[in-house]
Design a protein around this motif. Structure first.
Motif, PDB file in Angstrom:
ATOM      1  N   MET A  10      -4.448  -1.807  -5.284  1.00 32.43           N
ATOM      2  CA  MET A  10      -3.893  -0.483  -5.577  1.00 32.43           C
ATOM      3  C   MET A  10      -4.940   0.438  -6.205  1.00 32.43           C
ATOM      4  N   GLN A  11      -5.922  -0.130  -6.896  1.00 30.27           N
ATOM      5  CA  GLN A  11      -7.005   0.686  -7.437  1.00 30.27           C
ATOM      6  C   GLN A  11      -7.859   1.250  -6.309  1.00 30.27           C
ATOM      7  N   LEU A  12      -7.910   0.552  -5.188  1.00 28.88           N
ATOM      8  CA  LEU A  12      -8.642   1.049  -4.017  1.00 28.88           C
ATOM      9  C   LEU A  12      -7.786   1.976  -3.157  1.00 28.88           C
ATOM     10  N   LEU A  13      -6.516   1.624  -2.964  1.00 25.68           N
ATOM     11  CA  LEU A  13      -5.659   2.331  -2.015  1.00 25.68           C
ATOM     12  C   LEU A  13      -4.832   3.452  -2.631  1.00 25.68           C
ATOM     13  N   ASP A  14      -4.536   3.353  -3.923  1.00 29.50           N
ATOM     14  CA  ASP A  14      -3.760   4.362  -4.639  1.00 29.50           C
ATOM     15  C   ASP A  14      -2.432   4.670  -3.941  1.00 29.50           C
ATOM     16  N   LEU A  15      -1.659   3.623  -3.674  1.00 30.90           N
ATOM     17  CA  LEU A  15      -0.353   3.772  -3.038  1.00 30.90           C
ATOM     18  C   LEU A  15       0.747   3.833  -4.094  1.00 30.90           C
ATOM     19  N   PRO A  16       1.857   4.485  -3.805  1.00 33.33           N
ATOM     20  CA  PRO A  16       2.918   4.617  -4.804  1.00 33.33           C
ATOM     21  C   PRO A  16       3.892   3.436  -4.863  1.00 33.33           C
ATOM     22  N   LEU A  17       3.813   2.503  -3.892  1.00 33.11           N
ATOM     23  CA  LEU A  17       4.816   1.451  -3.817  1.00 33.11           C
ATOM     24  C   LEU A  17       4.223   0.173  -3.244  1.00 33.11           C
ATOM     25  N   VAL A  18       4.577  -0.957  -3.875  1.00 31.07           N
ATOM     26  CA  VAL A  18       4.276  -2.288  -3.352  1.00 31.07           C
ATOM     27  C   VAL A  18       5.611  -2.960  -3.110  1.00 31.07           C
ATOM     28  N   VAL A  19       5.820  -3.482  -1.897  1.00 39.28           N
ATOM     29  CA  VAL A  19       7.078  -4.144  -1.553  1.00 39.28           C
ATOM     30  C   VAL A  19       6.801  -5.630  -1.382  1.00 39.28           C
ATOM     31  N   LEU A  20       7.500  -6.446  -2.157  1.00 40.57           N
ATOM     32  CA  LEU A  20       7.390  -7.902  -2.062  1.00 40.57           C
ATOM     33  C   LEU A  20       8.526  -8.407  -1.197  1.00 40.57           C
ATOM     34  N   GLY A  21       8.197  -9.155  -0.153  1.00 47.13           N
ATOM     35  CA  GLY A  21       9.207  -9.642   0.767  1.00 47.13           C
ATOM     36  C   GLY A  21       9.386 -11.139   0.705  1.00 47.13           C
ATOM     37  N   GLY A  22      10.305 -11.619   1.499  1.00 44.11           N
ATOM     38  CA  GLY A  22      10.568 -13.039   1.586  1.00 44.11           C
ATOM     39  C   GLY A  22      11.506 -13.529   0.498  1.00 44.11           C
ATOM     40  N   GLY A  23      11.783 -14.793   0.533  1.00 41.74           N
ATOM     41  CA  GLY A  23      12.733 -15.383  -0.397  1.00 41.74           C
ATOM     42  C   GLY A  23      12.275 -15.378  -1.839  1.00 41.74           C
ATOM     43  N   ILE A  24      10.983 -15.502  -2.074  1.00 39.30           N
ATOM     44  CA  ILE A  24      10.490 -15.552  -3.449  1.00 39.30           C
ATOM     45  C   ILE A  24      10.789 -14.260  -4.194  1.00 39.30           C
ATOM     46  N   ALA A  25      10.811 -13.151  -3.488  1.00 38.32           N
ATOM     47  CA  ALA A  25      11.095 -11.862  -4.129  1.00 38.32           C
ATOM     48  C   ALA A  25      12.536 -11.780  -4.604  1.00 38.32           C
ATOM     49  N   ARG A  26      13.405 -12.635  -4.089  1.00 39.00           N
ATOM     50  CA  ARG A  26      14.808 -12.652  -4.503  1.00 39.00           C
ATOM     51  C   ARG A  26      15.047 -13.578  -5.694  1.00 39.00           C
ATOM     52  N   HIS A  27      14.032 -14.322  -6.095  1.00 41.93           N
ATOM     53  CA  HIS A  27      14.169 -15.222  -7.240  1.00 41.93           C
ATOM     54  C   HIS A  27      14.375 -14.386  -8.503  1.00 41.93           C
ATOM     55  N   PRO A  28      15.381 -14.691  -9.304  1.00 44.88           N
ATOM     56  CA  PRO A  28      15.680 -13.878 -10.493  1.00 44.88           C
ATOM     57  C   PRO A  28      14.457 -13.702 -11.412  1.00 44.88           C
ATOM     58  N   HIS A  48       0.685   3.456 -13.704  1.00 43.33           N
ATOM     59  CA  HIS A  48       1.718   4.464 -13.960  1.00 43.33           C
ATOM     60  C   HIS A  48       2.276   5.048 -12.657  1.00 43.33           C
ATOM     61  N   GLY A  49       1.441   5.154 -11.630  1.00 41.41           N
ATOM     62  CA  GLY A  49       1.864   5.794 -10.387  1.00 41.41           C
ATOM     63  C   GLY A  49       2.333   4.857  -9.302  1.00 41.41           C
ATOM     64  N   CYS A  50       2.494   3.563  -9.594  1.00 45.31           N
ATOM     65  CA  CYS A  50       2.850   2.592  -8.554  1.00 45.31           C
ATOM     66  C   CYS A  50       4.036   1.740  -9.000  1.00 45.31           C
ATOM     67  N   ARG A  51       5.022   1.582  -8.106  1.00 45.66           N
ATOM     68  CA  ARG A  51       6.175   0.725  -8.358  1.00 45.66           C
ATOM     69  C   ARG A  51       6.028  -0.579  -7.574  1.00 45.66           C
ATOM     70  N   VAL A  52       6.581  -1.643  -8.107  1.00 42.76           N
ATOM     71  CA  VAL A  52       6.658  -2.931  -7.414  1.00 42.76           C
ATOM     72  C   VAL A  52       8.135  -3.233  -7.248  1.00 42.76           C
ATOM     73  N   GLU A  53       8.569  -3.419  -5.990  1.00 36.94           N
ATOM     74  CA  GLU A  53       9.986  -3.654  -5.701  1.00 36.94           C
ATOM     75  C   GLU A  53      10.148  -4.782  -4.693  1.00 36.94           C
ATOM     76  N   ALA A  54      11.337  -5.352  -4.655  1.00 34.97           N
ATOM     77  CA  ALA A  54      11.673  -6.371  -3.658  1.00 34.97           C
ATOM     78  C   ALA A  54      12.115  -5.677  -2.370  1.00 34.97           C
ATOM     79  N   SER A  55      11.777  -6.278  -1.261  1.00 36.92           N
ATOM     80  CA  SER A  55      12.208  -5.768   0.045  1.00 36.92           C
ATOM     81  C   SER A  55      13.718  -5.879   0.163  1.00 36.92           C
ATOM     82  N   VAL A  56      14.327  -4.861   0.725  1.00 36.60           N
ATOM     83  CA  VAL A  56      15.775  -4.920   0.939  1.00 36.60           C
ATOM     84  C   VAL A  56      16.107  -5.818   2.123  1.00 36.60           C
TER      85      VAL A  56
END
Length: 73
Positions: A10-28, A48-56
């Motif tokens: 993200m320091q290279l790409l400067d994207l606003p969102l990282v989406v984690l997919g697969g079953g591990i992202a659903r682990h509490p 500050h400018g990047c969110r990390v979220e689970a894939s829907v």
């Protein structure tokens, strides 16, 4: 380690969102732990400018992406 790699990317790409997919992202608590570690590892401006979220799409994310690609969308 994932959070450290995300911080570097993200320091290279400067994207606003990282989406984690697969079953591990659903682990509490997994996404929250990755996001906290990411914020600690990344530069303040990047964290500050990047969110990390689970894939829907969860487990189906790869299959849905392949189907959309095959359909020409």
């Amino acid at each position: 380690r994932l959070a450290e790699v995300l911080a570097d990317a993200m320091q290279l790409l400067d994207l606003p969102l990282v989406v984690l997919g697969g079953g591990i992202a659903r682990h509490p608590g997994y996404v929250e732990r990755v996001q906290a570690s990411f914020r600690a590892a990344a530069m303040a401006e990047v964290a500050h400018g990047c969110r990390v979220e689970a894939s829907v799409a969860g487990y189906d994310a790869g299959a849905l992406g392949a189907a959309l690609l095959a359909a020409g969308s």
